[in-house]
Design a protein around this motif. Structure first.
Motif, short mmCIF file in Angstrom:
data_model
loop_
_atom_site.label_atom_id
_atom_site.label_comp_id
_atom_site.label_asym_id
_atom_site.label_seq_id
_atom_site.Cartn_x
_atom_site.Cartn_y
_atom_site.Cartn_z
N ALA A 24 -16.03 22.44 -32.26
CA ALA A 24 -16.54 23.77 -32.57
C ALA A 24 -17.28 24.41 -31.40
O ALA A 24 -17.75 25.55 -31.50
N TYR A 197 -15.40 36.01 -35.78
CA TYR A 197 -14.95 35.17 -36.89
C TYR A 197 -14.20 36.00 -37.92
O TYR A 197 -14.50 37.19 -38.11
N GLN A 202 -16.32 31.01 -42.16
CA GLN A 202 -15.92 30.39 -40.90
C GLN A 202 -17.11 30.31 -39.95
O GLN A 202 -17.34 29.28 -39.30
N GLU A 206 -18.95 26.78 -38.63
CA GLU A 206 -19.03 26.43 -37.22
C GLU A 206 -20.47 26.12 -36.83
O GLU A 206 -20.73 25.15 -36.10
#
Length: 261
Positions: A24, A197, A202, A206
Motif C-alpha cells: 500500500a 481513490y 479504498q 489503505e
C-alpha cells in the motif's frame, strides 16, 4: 503539534502493518525516491543510518546505492524490524527511538530518513542527528507538515468535533528550527503530493494497511455505520475526475554538519 502523538501507538500500528505496508506504500515509495535524489553520487560514506527504516525497502536501496558502506536500519516498531530482517541481509538492524539514538557521537557519515521523523519532536531530532553525524556529515530526509490529509480532516469535521487525523508542525516552524540549529542548510522545500481513490473505503483500507490511521492520544468515538455514511457523504464533496483526493504536504531537506563542528 495540533494533537499529541503517542509514539507507543505509532510503533504498535506500524508493527501490525508490517506485512501489508509495502503493498500500500504508493506515497511512501514516491516520496522516498524523491528524497534519495538528494544523495551524493560523488562520494561513498563509510557509515550510513536509515532512521525509521520500516520494512527495510529503503534501507536495501541505500545498501545498493552505497555497496561499500556499512548501512544500519533503525526503527521503533519491532514488527517492522522483524519483517525487515527477513527481507534484507545487506544491512544491520537496530531497535531505537529517533529522539534518543542508541549510537555514539560522530558515528555516521550519512543519515537518511523518509516519512518517519514527523512522529517526533523535530527540534530534538535535529539535535540527535547532529550529535551522531561526523563533521561534514549529511542528513537527507523527507517529513510532513501541517495541511497533510486536509480533505479527510475537513470531512470528519462535518461528522463530529473529535480529532481524527494527526497534526504536524508547520513548514515555517520546522524551517525556523533548522535556522536555529547548528546545521548548514543545503536544501529545504515543501511539495504537495496527492493520491486519488475510487471511494472512501479504498482510502480507509489503505491507511489501515499502512498503519497510519489515527495515532494521537485522543480517542474518537466508534465507527458506526451511520457515522461512516456521514463521512462518506462529506468526502464526496472533494471528488474530482481522478477520484477522491488525499493530499500530503511533504518536506524535503538536505542538511550538513559543518566540517569543524
Amino acid at each position: 503539534m495540533e494533537a499529541r502523538i503517542s509514539k507507543q501507538r505509532v510503533a504498535a500500528n506500524f508493527s501490525r502493518a508490517a506485512s501489508t505496508y509495502d503493498s500500500a506504500a504508493v506515497l511512501q515509495n514516491r516520496v522516498a525516491a524523491r528524497a534519495m535524489m538528494g544523495l551524493s553520487t560523488d562520494s561513498c560514506p563509510d557509515y550510513v543510518l536509515d532512521l525509521g527504516s520500516g520494512t527495510g525497502s529503503q534501507t536495501s536501496l541505500l545498501s545498493s546505492h552505497f555497496p561499500e558502506s556499512y548501512v544500519t536500519g533503525l526503527d521503533l516498531a519491532m514488527g517492522m524490524l522483524k519483517f525487515a530482517r527477513s527481507q534484507c541481509d545487506s544491512a544491520a538492524w537496530c531497535s531505537g527511538d529517533i529522539e534518543a539514538l542508541p549510537f555514539k557521537s560522530n558515528s555516521f557519515d550519512l543519515v537518511f530518513s523518509s516519512l518517519a521523523i514527523q512522529w517526533c519532536s523535530f527540534e530534538t531530532v535535529l539535535e540527535e542527528i547532529y550529535r551522531v553525524l561526523q563533521p561534514g556529515g549529511v542528513f537527507v530526509f523527507s517529513s510532513l507538515t501541517s495541511g497533510t490529509m486536509a480533505e479527510l480532516g475537513e470531512a470528519w469535521q462535518q461528522v463530529d468535533s473529535n480529532v481524527h487525523i494527526n497534526g504536524f508542525d508547520s513548514f515555517e516552524k520546522q524551517k525556523q528550527w533548522i535556522l536555529d540549529s547548528s546545521f548548514k542548510q543545503q536544501s529545504f522545500k515543501q511539495q504537495t503530493e496527492t493520491l486519488y481513490y475510487s471511494d472512501l473505503f479504498q482510502l480507509l483500507r489503505e491507511l489501515k494497511a499502512l498503519g497510519v490511521n489515527t495515532v494521537h492520544s485522543r480517542q474518537p468515538g466508534l465507527m458506526t455505520r451511520g457515522r461512516l455514511a456521514r463521512l462518506q457523504e462529506a468526502y464526496e464533496s472533494f471528488r474530482v475526475d481522478a477520484g477522491l483526493p488525499l493530499s500530503y504536504q511533504v518536506l524535503y531537506g538536505i542538511l550538513r554538519k559543518p566540517d569543524h563542528a
